[in-house]
Design an enzyme around this catalytic site. Structure first.
Site, PDB file in Angstrom:
ATOM      1  N   ARG A  84      28.988  49.074 -54.260  1.00 46.54           N
ATOM      2  CA  ARG A  84      30.463  49.336 -53.095  1.00 46.54           C
ATOM      3  C   ARG A  84      31.011  48.769 -53.909  1.00 46.54           C
ATOM      4  NH1 ARG A  84      27.264  49.282 -47.923  1.00 46.54           N
ATOM      5  NH2 ARG A  84      28.351  48.712 -46.525  1.00 46.54           N
ATOM      6  N   LYS A  97      25.734  57.303 -43.951  1.00 43.24           N
ATOM      7  CA  LYS A  97      24.780  57.744 -44.997  1.00 43.24           C
ATOM      8  C   LYS A  97      24.223  57.119 -44.253  1.00 43.24           C
ATOM      9  CE  LYS A  97      27.798  53.840 -47.037  1.00 43.24           C
ATOM     10  NZ  LYS A  97      28.792  54.232 -45.420  1.00 43.24           N
ATOM     11  N   ARG A 121      35.086  45.199 -42.372  1.00 43.41           N
ATOM     12  CA  ARG A 121      34.649  46.317 -42.725  1.00 43.41           C
ATOM     13  C   ARG A 121      35.261  47.513 -43.810  1.00 43.41           C
ATOM     14  NH1 ARG A 121      30.174  47.557 -39.231  1.00 43.41           N
ATOM     15  NH2 ARG A 121      29.161  48.778 -40.622  1.00 43.41           N
ATOM     16  N   ARG A 171      23.856  46.771 -33.135  1.00 43.62           N
ATOM     17  CA  ARG A 171      24.220  45.524 -34.670  1.00 43.62           C
ATOM     18  C   ARG A 171      25.435  44.557 -34.504  1.00 43.62           C
ATOM     19  NH1 ARG A 171      24.236  49.223 -40.248  1.00 43.62           N
ATOM     20  NH2 ARG A 171      26.162  48.358 -40.690  1.00 43.62           N
ATOM     21  N   ARG A 226      27.357  52.999 -31.937  1.00 43.52           N
ATOM     22  CA  ARG A 226      26.116  53.223 -32.616  1.00 43.52           C
ATOM     23  C   ARG A 226      24.620  51.877 -32.111  1.00 43.52           C
ATOM     24  NH1 ARG A 226      25.694  52.159 -38.682  1.00 43.52           N
ATOM     25  NH2 ARG A 226      26.740  49.911 -37.809  1.00 43.52           N
TER      26      ARG A 226
END
Ligand code: AP5
Length: 217
Positions: free
Chosen positions: A89, A14, A171, A160, A128
């Site tokens: 969400r 996203k 998540r 992160r 990431r």
């Protein structure tokens, strides 16, 4: 001008696509994840509250997010079009969004659902790397020119806090339980356009552009 929502699981791409799309269509990028992380960085009261949830991989309570999105959408720059990345969400957030948009005489044009299999999502989040300037990389799929260093500002990249294995598991579970029902919610309104999020970043960008251009015709 286009007003859109990007839906997708954690790691679906996203943020990556949002940056490219907002540049292409000159619309405002509203990422609730970025807004929350900025508050964590600045150590605001909101940041302290949100960090607990974020680090565990849980959603921050709806009331907090609805306030944030309301304030942001009331700003005049959203008049040129906007892209919501990470909001809504939950169905409660989607209903609140509808009310806010009615108040300011705006509507959503399209909801793009980026679909990626779970094993690919997990691989993406594990690899990431982020920069404090906002740039995002992947060690294998989208590496910086120099290992561990941002191409744009030269700063050191970091992993992160919520990209740990345990937080990613939470998540994904939160996504399927609380966010996935939005596909049905927006399908009933005729707004959902699914796009495969597997494959090259540029190919996916072209696919999303084709969808948006058709909507804007
Ligand atoms: P948020 O920041 O929104 O995180 P997320 O939805 O979990 O999404 P990510 O940012 O992890 O992934 P992405 O889909 O943007 O993928 P990206 O482009 O980076 O939210 C974080 C937290 O904040 C939440 O868990 C929650 O606690 C809180 N929060 C935020 N909004 C909230 C809300 N509305 N309500 C309640 N709580 C909220 O790509 C991932 C990686 O893959 C990158 O390394 C990238 O380089 C790579 N990649 C991208 N595309 C491709 C491709 N096509 N092929 C290979 N690699 C790719």
């Amino acid at each position: 001008m286009v007003n859109l929502v990007l839906l997708g699981a954690p790691g679906a791409g996203k943020g990556t696509q949002a940056k490219m799309l907002c540049e292409e269509y000159r619309i405002v990028h509203i990422s609730t994840g970025d807004i929350l992380r900025e508050n964590v960085k600045k150590k605001t009261q909101l940041g302290y509250k949100a960090k607990e949830y974020m680090d565990r991989g849980e959603l921050v309570p709806d009331g907090v997010l609805i306030g944030i999105i309301r304030d942001r959408l009331l700003k005049s720059d959203t008049g040129k079009g906007f892209l919501l990345d990470g909001y809504p969400r939950t169905v409660v957030q989607a209903e609140a969004l509808q009310e806010i948009l009615s108040e300011i005489n705006k509507d959503l044009d399209v909801v793009i659902d980026i679909e990626v299999p779970d094993d690919e999502l997990i691989e993406r989040l594990a690899g990431r790397r982020m920069c404090r300037c906002g740039a995002s990389y992947h060690m294998v799929f989208n590496p910086p020119k120099v290992n561990g260093i941002c191409d744009i500002c030269g700063d050191k990249l970091y992993h992160r806090d919520d990209d740990t294995q345990a937080a990613v598991k939470t998540r994904l579970a939160a996504y399927y339980k609380q966010t996935h029902p939005l596909i049905d919610y927006y399908s009933k309104k005729g707004l959902v356009r699914p796009v495969s999020g597997s494959g090259g970043i540029e190919d996916i960008f072209q696919q999303i552009k084709t969808v948006i251009n058709m909507i804007m015709e």
